[in-house]
Design an enzyme around this catalytic site. Sequence first.
Site, PDB file in Angstrom:
ATOM      1  N   ILE A 134      35.915  87.789 101.703  1.00  0.00           N
ATOM      2  CA  ILE A 134      37.050  87.914 100.773  1.00  0.00           C
ATOM      3  C   ILE A 134      37.728  89.478 100.750  1.00  0.00           C
ATOM      4  O   ILE A 134      38.707  89.499 100.118  1.00  0.00           O
ATOM      5  CB  ILE A 134      37.041  87.155  99.497  1.00  0.00           C
ATOM      6  CG1 ILE A 134      35.900  87.693  98.859  1.00  0.00           C
ATOM      7  CG2 ILE A 134      36.874  85.666  99.751  1.00  0.00           C
ATOM      8  CD1 ILE A 134      35.681  87.164  97.441  1.00  0.00           C
ATOM      9  N   GLY A 149      35.643 100.632 101.613  1.00  0.00           N
ATOM     10  CA  GLY A 149      34.355 101.696 101.725  1.00  0.00           C
ATOM     11  C   GLY A 149      33.232 101.445 101.244  1.00  0.00           C
ATOM     12  O   GLY A 149      32.056 102.002 101.678  1.00  0.00           O
ATOM     13  N   ALA A 150      33.043 100.625 100.003  1.00  0.00           N
ATOM     14  CA  ALA A 150      31.909 100.158  99.403  1.00  0.00           C
ATOM     15  C   ALA A 150      31.106  98.965 100.125  1.00  0.00           C
ATOM     16  O   ALA A 150      29.758  98.930  99.523  1.00  0.00           O
ATOM     17  CB  ALA A 150      32.026 100.077  98.029  1.00  0.00           C
ATOM     18  N   GLY A 151      31.649  98.508 100.896  1.00  0.00           N
ATOM     19  CA  GLY A 151      30.868  97.088 101.280  1.00  0.00           C
ATOM     20  C   GLY A 151      31.782  96.103 101.662  1.00  0.00           C
ATOM     21  O   GLY A 151      33.050  96.065 101.643  1.00  0.00           O
ATOM     22  N   LYS A 169      28.495  90.936  97.332  1.00  0.00           N
ATOM     23  CA  LYS A 169      28.924  92.323  98.205  1.00  0.00           C
ATOM     24  C   LYS A 169      27.628  92.956  98.857  1.00  0.00           C
ATOM     25  O   LYS A 169      26.627  93.351  98.084  1.00  0.00           O
ATOM     26  CB  LYS A 169      29.240  93.371  97.065  1.00  0.00           C
ATOM     27  CG  LYS A 169      29.753  94.792  97.755  1.00  0.00           C
ATOM     28  CD  LYS A 169      30.745  95.720  96.526  1.00  0.00           C
ATOM     29  CE  LYS A 169      29.597  96.167  95.604  1.00  0.00           C
ATOM     30  NZ  LYS A 169      30.401  97.304  94.882  1.00  0.00           N
ATOM     31  N   ASP A 227      35.798 105.599  89.191  1.00  0.00           N
ATOM     32  CA  ASP A 227      36.636 105.157  90.186  1.00  0.00           C
ATOM     33  C   ASP A 227      37.697 104.008  89.521  1.00  0.00           C
ATOM     34  O   ASP A 227      37.651 102.693  90.101  1.00  0.00           O
ATOM     35  CB  ASP A 227      35.689 104.569  91.352  1.00  0.00           C
ATOM     36  CG  ASP A 227      36.607 104.388  92.526  1.00  0.00           C
ATOM     37  OD1 ASP A 227      37.759 104.726  92.968  1.00  0.00           O
ATOM     38  OD2 ASP A 227      36.208 103.415  93.648  1.00  0.00           O
TER      39      ASP A 227
END
Length: 982
Positions: free
Chosen positions: A682, A686-688, A704, A804
């Site tokens: 879904i 950049g984090a996964g 994740k 972030d």
Amino acid sequence: MEIKAALVDQMDHLEGWQGNATTACEWKGVSCNAAGRVEELSLAGLNLTGSLSPAVGFLTALTNLSVEQNNFTGTLPGAIANLTRLRFLNVSNNNFSYSFPAGFGALTKLEMLDTYNNNFSGPLPEELAVLPALEHLHLGGSYFEGSIPPSYGNISSLKYLALSGNSLTGRIPAELGNLNLLEGLYLGYFNVYDDGIPPELGKLKNLVRLDLGGCQLTGGIPAELGNLESLDTLFLQFNELTGSIPLGLGNLSNLKSLDTSLNQMSGAIPPDFYKLQKLELLSLFGNQLMSGPIPDFIAALPNLQVLHLWGNQFTGSIPANLGNSTKLIMVDLSNNSLSGVIPPYLCNGALQRLILQINQLSGPIPDSIGSCRSLEYLRLGHNQLNGTIPAALLGLTNLSFLELLDNHLEGPIPQGFINVPRLSRLDLSDNLLDGVLPSNIGSLQSMQYLALTGNRFSGSIPSDIGLLSVLNTVDLSRNYFTGGIPPEIGLCSQLSDLDLSSNQLTAEIPEELSHLPVLAYLNLSRNLLKGPIPEELEDLQTLNIVDFSYNNLSGPIPVSGTFQFFNYSSYVGNPGLCGPQNIIPAGSSACDSPKSTAYPMRSAPHRGGKAAPIAWIVGGLFAAALIVLLVGVCCFFNKYQWYISSILAKDKSIRPWKLTAFQRLNFSANHVLGCLSEDNIIGRGGAGTVYKGEMPDGENIAVKRLPGKATTKGFSHDHGFSAEIQTLGKIRHRNIVRLLGCCSNHETNLLVYEYMPYGSLGEILHGKNHVLLVWNTRYEIALQAAKGLAYLHHDCQPAILHRDVKSNNILLDSNLEAHVADFGLAKLLQNSGTSQSMSSISGSYGYIAPEYAYTLKVNEKSDIYSFGVVLMELITGKRPIEQEFGEGVDIVQWVRGKIQNKDMGVEVLDSRLGSKSLPLQEIMLVLRVALLCTSDLPVDRPTMREVVQMLQDVKPSSNDTKNVSSKPSTPNRKKGVTLSIV
């Protein structure tokens, strides 16, 4: 040993738990009675995880069980009900969840029960009302719902009751007035009660502290509260109370703190307040207290330290003796209609903050203010003050913030500010000051903001200005400065805004301005500058606005870099300038050719020529080849990712998987691994990669997948896995996404979250997920996200920096309620208000605070800037970076430019909001909050707690377009009080 087996002791605090029963009484945290039975088990603050074993129920001699300040998850064992000798039970600051266990009514000797800061849900445990010895009951900081049981009023032994920070509704029971021994009552914050304050609370003769803040109470303050003769603290702030402060509260002879701020109260300060001789804090700001003077007896309160009356309707003079017989530390009387002079006795040696701005005060600044050695923060702007600046004022060693703008002050700046090492903001704008700028200005090593615009200063700008290494903004416009621009200003490496317009500066523009790496705003207009615009300025990639108009400049206009986006208005009034036809100033002539003498030392590629078409063709072919390569890489990556997912899902024997749960889970690691298929993806970032999965009980989860902890060239990186575990594993808040658990097999890390059906705010605003967000919904999302961030900044110890904050990291559940997510970059801030240095810039383009980009230092104000960008996204519907803004222009700069017109920024509104019955006043006030959050200087940004207050102060009215969620609308509140003063 069964208890030890159920927990995870990462720090080996319990490594001494070995041997047999004869040695157990010597183990850490274990105490025994004379008969050798365990009577105390204290595991507080040992950083333990896992669960609390039901085996604790076999320690039937226990009188004290303490497991506070750990990370226990799951349910609180019902077996604790077997501990009939138990007197003290403290499970606070953990992650226990689900309903509170039954059977605790059997603990007839229980004196203290503290469950603060857990995840309990369901109704409050009513059977606690039968405990005959209970003195301390703290059930706050969870998710308990429903109403407060009236039977709690039967716990006659109770001295302390805290239910704040839950999801309670209904009414505050009048029966609580029967708790004759009660000393502390805390019922506010996140609870929402249907009615007002029960008058029966006035019967609590032993009550010392009453805190009902932030729970939407209506009605007036009962006069019966004046009977609480032992009360020393009364907090009623952030509610919707109306009417006047009742006569009778002056009978509270022991009262030290009174806060009724941010309500809708009217009337005057009661005359019997003169009797509050122990009062230390009086906070009545943000109300509608009627016009009239501040009573003189306020100045006679001998112990008063904090006086906050701003944002009301007070008139007349400030009490002449204010400060003469008090211990004042903070005084804020701003945003009223006060007149007369500033009292001479305000500083008694302890005053740190004095804020009197936005009034009608006149006369000189008292010399006594200049001798106030403790003063740190002085704001006297927007008044009618006259006379000179006291010489001693600019010699206060603790002064960090000085604003005297928009008054009638005259004379020179005193030379003494060589002794103000902490001064970071100096704003003397729009006065009648004259003379020269002191040559020792370079001694202000902490100076970040210097504004002297709109005065009569003359002489040259001192070269010492180049010594101000942290200077961010300089505004010397609308004066009579002469001479040249000092080249030394190029040493101010953090300078982002430079305005020297409307002076009499001569000579040429120094090329050293090109040494300012973060310069975004440059205004040199309306001077007598001559010579060319330095070619080196083309290297300044951060420039957003330039203005060279109305000088005597000559030569070519730069067109490279960001200069290609500036139009003729930036150069008009310089007949000697030449350039391309699209930006040529009126009355100037176009440059004839690249070899013209108007282009000394310029090369042909800057102006095109025959080589330009060839360059375009070669560039186009290269771009096309690059696109083909990127598409191929993406296809390979997707296929590779699918292959890895298949391996993970089908071959679970590569490495053993470990599932760590942060609450009770009805699924296993194998169920989580079953989600890792291409069809379940879904989201990617950049984090996964994020997958959706349905568990056996029908619960949907989000998984994740992060790469495992890898070592390359001696450096270790776990792609944010540790940061998220350390952060989300310890915190809980209804507006922060819940981390259910994590899986790891060393090669791969999986984070398991609650599933958010509507995805991210960024997807809804800017993606293909066509959910129309009406204004009321956008407002609620903004407020909820602000509450989540405020929890991180103010309620976590140590404070947590998200680092972030962006719309893609604000997730929306089935009711479109906002949850702050993705803590891969989060940092713990050991000392709130300080900065931490980073080795590199992390975050998302368009959201990064300007000071972070060039100092690599972050604090809470970095998150606040990013949140301001999110507010602008909600209002405009635009991304932080849009092509229509222009090269190098982000949403903050675009909005700032738009709001200058006569429509006051209406044209920035998202067209999808429509125009029918749109609450423009509310939207503009939220836009004002966004502008405050994105102020260039961190010191000008509010805290997240203040942001929440300001947003609450502009709630949409109940007749607004209905929210697409099922949440009930909230009552309308007054508008603008907080916003107008920040």
